[in-house]
Design an enzyme around this catalytic site. Structure first.
Site, PDB file in Angstrom:
ATOM      1  N   HIS A 245      37.311  32.842  47.852  1.00 28.19           N
ATOM      2  CA  HIS A 245      37.811  33.937  48.685  1.00 28.19           C
ATOM      3  C   HIS A 245      38.179  35.184  47.850  1.00 28.19           C
ATOM      4  O   HIS A 245      37.591  36.243  48.004  1.00 28.19           O
ATOM      5  CB  HIS A 245      39.063  33.490  49.445  1.00 28.19           C
TER       6      HIS A 245
HETATM    7  O1  RIB Z   1      42.755  31.918  53.153  1.00 30.36           O
HETATM    8  C1  RIB Z   1      42.402  32.095  51.808  1.00 30.36           C
HETATM    9  C2  RIB Z   1      43.434  32.917  51.097  1.00 30.36           C
HETATM   10  O2  RIB Z   1      44.709  32.280  51.178  1.00 30.36           O
HETATM   11  C3  RIB Z   1      43.153  33.062  49.596  1.00 30.36           C
HETATM   12  O3  RIB Z   1      43.690  34.257  49.143  1.00 30.36           O
HETATM   13  C4  RIB Z   1      43.890  31.892  49.018  1.00 30.36           C
HETATM   14  O4  RIB Z   1      44.248  32.108  47.649  1.00 30.36           O
HETATM   15  C5  RIB Z   1      45.137  31.896  49.863  1.00 30.36           C
HETATM   16  O5  RIB Z   1      46.019  32.890  49.337  1.00 30.36           O
END
Ligand code: RIB
Ligand code: CA
Length: 315
Positions: A245
């Site tokens: 992500h």
């Molecule tokens: O949903 C994914 C996000 O939430 C990413 O940034 C992960 O590190 C958590 O913070």
């Protein structure tokens, strides 16, 4: 040589935050003014420690790391240690960081940097938006010094915490709405990279093998962390690997051509327990509201991993 982009990274390391930090640390395009940490995946005591561990792993112990808000603005705190491990980094052990934690609060650092800068500063947010929201409330004029904010968060399809909401926006929906509102009221330049795009950026076994094959500790450590990341999500979603992500945010700042984005009006739902943290998007203009955010629609995943692998090789 193009001028460097002054950058503040706000994060909650977290495995994917760690990879995002390493990508940023490996990229000479940035002048990293500071890393602010926030409660999110794990507590802020752990996220700030992890950020320092990752800076030292990347050979950049001079980067300033700050601890920010220890809890969301209004709702009860939640964590994601079931995804990132109790230590937030997949249980991979790091030496106790030698670089200091800065004494200034992360929110105050963000405000001070923006008040004193002569160049506009980009902000990458990789976790809940608590720090940025509090900074905008405490010093609204800082918007004038923000070049743009690129955020990982939200889901237009299914969420990853509830069916409606993605973790970063669910963990502090009120902070997220403060930031989105600044996009509407103060023309703050916002870009959002949601799960719909990050789920296209899977760390498949082949991509993890390429990282493990790098001739440095960074590649080995990243491959080790990714091997123990988001296992449940992979099983449930039948993914060929964990979605990366947060590095998508840094990749967007480095090579926006890897993404397609669409501007629209969007707001974050905060009222209902069932849907809080949901990104409500107006794609047709029926709200009569002008667009306040650019939302990523697609990613060139191979191009993203080529960039990530090439850059991590430099550390
Ligand atoms: O949903 C994914 C996000 O939430 C990413 O940034 C992960 O590190 C958590 O913070
Ligand atoms: Ca994160």
């Amino acid at each position: 040589m193009l001028p460097k982009t002054p950058l503040i990274i706000d994060c909650d390391p977290g495995i994917d935050d760690a990879v995002a930090l390493l990508l940023a640390l490996a990229s000479d395009e940035f002048e990293i003014l500071g890393i602010t940490t926030v409660a999110g995946n794990v507590t802020v005591e752990t996220t700030q420690t992890n950020a320092r561990c990752i800076c030292e792993l990347g050979g950049k112990p001079d980067v300033k790391v700050f601890a920010g808000c220890p809890r969301p603005m209004l709702r009860e705190p939640i964590v994601a240690d079931h995804v990132h491990g109790a230590n937030g980094l997949a249980g991979v052990t790091f030496p106790e960081p030698q670089m200091p934690l800065q004494g200034q609060h992360g929110v105050d650092f963000m405000i001070e940097a923006l008040v004193n800068t002569t160049d506009k500063i980009a902000i990458a947010t990789l976790g809940p938006l608590t720090n940025l929201a509090i900074a905008l409330i405490k010093a609204p004029h800082i918007v004038d010094s923000i070049d743009r904010v690129v955020m990982m968060g939200g889901a237009l399809g299914a969420g990853n915490v509830t069916s409606s909401a993605e973790f970063n926006l669910y963990a502090d929906p009120h902070a997220a709405q403060v930031v989105f509102q600044a996009g509407a009221d103060q023309d703050l330049d916002l870009t959002l990279i949601t799960l719909d795009v990050t789920h296209q950026a899977l760390a498949t076994p082949e991509r993890r093998a390429a990282l493990a094959a790098l001739d440095n500790d960074v590649g080995t450590t990243v491959a080790q962390m990714l091997g123990n990341y988001g296992v449940r999500e992979q099983q449930e979603m039948r993914f060929a690997g964990p979605p990366l992500h947060d590095p998508c945010v840094i990749a967007y700042l480095l090579k926006p051509e890897l993404f397609e984005v669409q501007r629209c009006f969007a707001a974050v739902e905060t009222q209902s327990a069932l849907t809080q943290g949901r990104v409500a998007v107006d794609r047709t203009g029926e709200s009569g509201q002008p667009a306040n955010v650019a939302i990523a629609q697609s990613i060139d995943a191979d191009g993203f991993y080529a960039l990530l692998t090439e850059r991590l090789a430099k550390l």
